[in-house]
Motif scaffolding. Structure first.
Motif, PDB file in Angstrom:
ATOM      1  N   UNK A  85       0.816  -1.210   0.000  1.00  0.00           N
ATOM      2  CA  UNK A  85       0.000   0.000   0.000  1.00  0.00           C
ATOM      3  C   UNK A  85       0.845   1.254   0.000  1.00  0.00           C
ATOM      4  N   UNK A  86       1.928   1.245   0.767  1.00  0.00           N
ATOM      5  CA  UNK A  86       2.811   2.399   0.821  1.00  0.00           C
ATOM      6  C   UNK A  86       3.498   2.675  -0.509  1.00  0.00           C
ATOM      7  N   UNK A  87       3.873   1.620  -1.205  1.00  0.00           N
ATOM      8  CA  UNK A  87       4.496   1.804  -2.519  1.00  0.00           C
ATOM      9  C   UNK A  87       3.516   2.403  -3.513  1.00  0.00           C
ATOM     10  N   UNK A  88       2.257   1.986  -3.437  1.00  0.00           N
ATOM     11  CA  UNK A  88       1.243   2.604  -4.298  1.00  0.00           C
ATOM     12  C   UNK A  88       1.106   4.101  -3.967  1.00  0.00           C
ATOM     13  N   UNK A  89       1.180   4.426  -2.682  1.00  0.00           N
ATOM     14  CA  UNK A  89       1.116   5.841  -2.300  1.00  0.00           C
ATOM     15  C   UNK A  89       2.261   6.635  -2.918  1.00  0.00           C
ATOM     16  N   UNK A  90       3.462   6.076  -2.847  1.00  0.00           N
ATOM     17  CA  UNK A  90       4.623   6.788  -3.345  1.00  0.00           C
ATOM     18  C   UNK A  90       4.597   6.981  -4.854  1.00  0.00           C
ATOM     19  N   UNK A  98      -5.641   1.627  -1.360  1.00  0.00           N
ATOM     20  CA  UNK A  98      -6.654   1.429  -0.328  1.00  0.00           C
ATOM     21  C   UNK A  98      -6.803  -0.031   0.079  1.00  0.00           C
ATOM     22  N   UNK A  99      -6.965  -0.929  -0.882  1.00  0.00           N
ATOM     23  CA  UNK A  99      -7.231  -2.346  -0.557  1.00  0.00           C
ATOM     24  C   UNK A  99      -6.105  -2.982   0.262  1.00  0.00           C
ATOM     25  N   UNK A 100      -4.819  -2.868  -0.146  1.00  0.00           N
ATOM     26  CA  UNK A 100      -3.771  -3.470   0.697  1.00  0.00           C
ATOM     27  C   UNK A 100      -3.655  -2.813   2.069  1.00  0.00           C
ATOM     28  N   UNK A 101      -3.905  -1.502   2.150  1.00  0.00           N
ATOM     29  CA  UNK A 101      -3.838  -0.846   3.457  1.00  0.00           C
ATOM     30  C   UNK A 101      -4.989  -1.290   4.354  1.00  0.00           C
ATOM     31  N   UNK A 102      -6.163  -1.501   3.778  1.00  0.00           N
ATOM     32  CA  UNK A 102      -7.281  -2.018   4.566  1.00  0.00           C
ATOM     33  C   UNK A 102      -7.005  -3.442   5.033  1.00  0.00           C
ATOM     34  N   UNK A 103      -6.344  -4.231   4.179  1.00  0.00           N
ATOM     35  CA  UNK A 103      -5.970  -5.592   4.587  1.00  0.00           C
ATOM     36  C   UNK A 103      -4.955  -5.540   5.725  1.00  0.00           C
ATOM     37  N   UNK A 117      -1.228   6.068   6.837  1.00  0.00           N
ATOM     38  CA  UNK A 117      -1.096   5.793   5.407  1.00  0.00           C
ATOM     39  C   UNK A 117      -2.464   5.804   4.729  1.00  0.00           C
ATOM     40  N   UNK A 118      -3.465   5.263   5.394  1.00  0.00           N
ATOM     41  CA  UNK A 118      -4.825   5.320   4.848  1.00  0.00           C
ATOM     42  C   UNK A 118      -5.284   6.767   4.694  1.00  0.00           C
ATOM     43  N   UNK A 119      -4.951   7.592   5.664  1.00  0.00           N
ATOM     44  CA  UNK A 119      -5.276   9.014   5.559  1.00  0.00           C
ATOM     45  C   UNK A 119      -4.623   9.651   4.351  1.00  0.00           C
ATOM     46  N   UNK A 120      -3.375   9.295   4.075  1.00  0.00           N
ATOM     47  CA  UNK A 120      -2.686   9.825   2.899  1.00  0.00           C
ATOM     48  C   UNK A 120      -3.367   9.373   1.616  1.00  0.00           C
ATOM     49  N   UNK A 121      -3.806   8.106   1.583  1.00  0.00           N
ATOM     50  CA  UNK A 121      -4.507   7.599   0.401  1.00  0.00           C
ATOM     51  C   UNK A 121      -5.833   8.320   0.214  1.00  0.00           C
ATOM     52  N   UNK A 122      -6.561   8.542   1.297  1.00  0.00           N
ATOM     53  CA  UNK A 122      -7.815   9.299   1.216  1.00  0.00           C
ATOM     54  C   UNK A 122      -7.570  10.709   0.698  1.00  0.00           C
ATOM     55  N   UNK A 123      -6.517  11.350   1.195  1.00  0.00           N
ATOM     56  CA  UNK A 123      -6.193  12.704   0.765  1.00  0.00           C
ATOM     57  C   UNK A 123      -5.914  12.735  -0.735  1.00  0.00           C
ATOM     58  N   UNK A 124      -5.144  11.747  -1.213  1.00  0.00           N
ATOM     59  CA  UNK A 124      -4.824  11.688  -2.625  1.00  0.00           C
ATOM     60  C   UNK A 124      -6.048  11.493  -3.499  1.00  0.00           C
TER      61      UNK A 124
END
Length: 296
Positions: A85-90, A98-103, A117-124
């Protein structure tokens, strides 16, 4: 603004999983070898550790396939899902994150790094209230984290809750006095509110902390130029764009939370012949950005 890699910082601080990294040639197991589930998990964690090391050197495209395979080999470990999930964010693939971070959260619901990290994904994804909710949940588990407070401030900013945004930025600085991005962003808000002197004070304070920060340097140049101090404004703008020419792109500035008033004044500065020449001569590859370090 520097990117927030809570996920990577968390994994590095924890020493990842304390396992030995397999040699590169051992990363893929020949199909004839029979492995039990424990061996497969260890193999997956080895791949994930290799991916994390690549991520530290910003080799995200090389890290992603290893991280994906790691989640298949070690699906019951939150670390592999957090890493993916973090790599997708970067790589700005916010929907995919979202899906790997929720897992990861399902496997470790009390881990603040996952919530941040979920907050960062939501922001994006421009889901700013969801970002607020996840970051606040993480702060309940890890109060006063400067990075998270900064991101919470940014989320409030996008929701136009400006007093709440300033409060979070101030709290971030209270916990890390060298956290110049938060000081910088208070200046962004003050400029939109018409407090030009207050904005300049914030940007100068940010620049005093990080002398190679292009953003406050350019903002100072824009403010000076707009109020008629053309020579000093041009000099500051030129110095900023020599550090990082991306700040000569209005869309990039908008992504970094520059408001309408500041963008309108920036457009005038960027139209100056001296600044146009600087942009033409500036290197296209920006310097590697660093994240302010939080005192341990």
């Amino acid at each position: 603004m520097p990117n927030r890699n809570y996920w990577l910082s968390f994994l590095v601080v924890c020493g990842f999983w304390g396992i030995s990294l397999p040699a590169f040639g051992q990363a893929l197991v020949p199909y004839t070898v029979q492995l039990n589930s424990a061996q497969l998990e260890k193999q997956g964690l080895g791949l994930a550790q290799e991916a994390a090391q690549l991520a530290q050197f910003q080799q995200y495209e090389l890290a992603l396939p290893r991280a994906r395979l790691a989640t298949q080999l070690a699906p019951k470990t939150y670390q592999s899902w957090l890493l993916l999930g973090g790599l997708y964010l970067q790589t700005n693939k916010f929907a995919e994150a979202i899906a790997p971070l929720q897992q990861a959260r399902a496997l470790d619901p009390k881990n603040p790094a996952i919530l941040f990290a979920l907050g960062s994904a939501n922001f994006g994804q421009e889901r700013y209230q969801a970002a607020v909710d996840n970051i606040q949940a993480g702060l309940k588990l890890k109060p006063n984290d400067p990075d998270a407070l900064f991101d919470l401030g940014n989320s409030y900013y996008k929701l136009n809750r400006l007093s709440d945004a300033i409060a979070q930025y101030n709290q971030a600085v209270a916990n890390n006095q060298k956290f110049w991005p938060a000081i910088n962003n208070i200046g962004l808000i003050k400029y939109e509110q018409g407090d030009i002197e207050g904005a300049l004070t914030n940007w100068r304070n940010a620049l005093a902390i990080e002398k190679q920060a292009a953003e406050p340097q350019l903002a100072i140049g824009v403010a000076l130029y707009a109020r008629g101090d053309r020579d000093r404004g041009l000099a500051a703008g030129e110095a900023a764009l020599k550090i990082d020419s991306r700040y000569g792109d209005l869309e990039f500035l908008k992504q970094n939370l520059w408001g309408n008033r500041l963008l309108a004044d920036t457009k005038k500065l960027l139209a100056a012949p001296r600044i146009r020449t600087t942009l033409q001569q500036a290197p296209q590859q920006p310097p590697r950005q660093t994240t302010p370090q939080t005192p341990q």
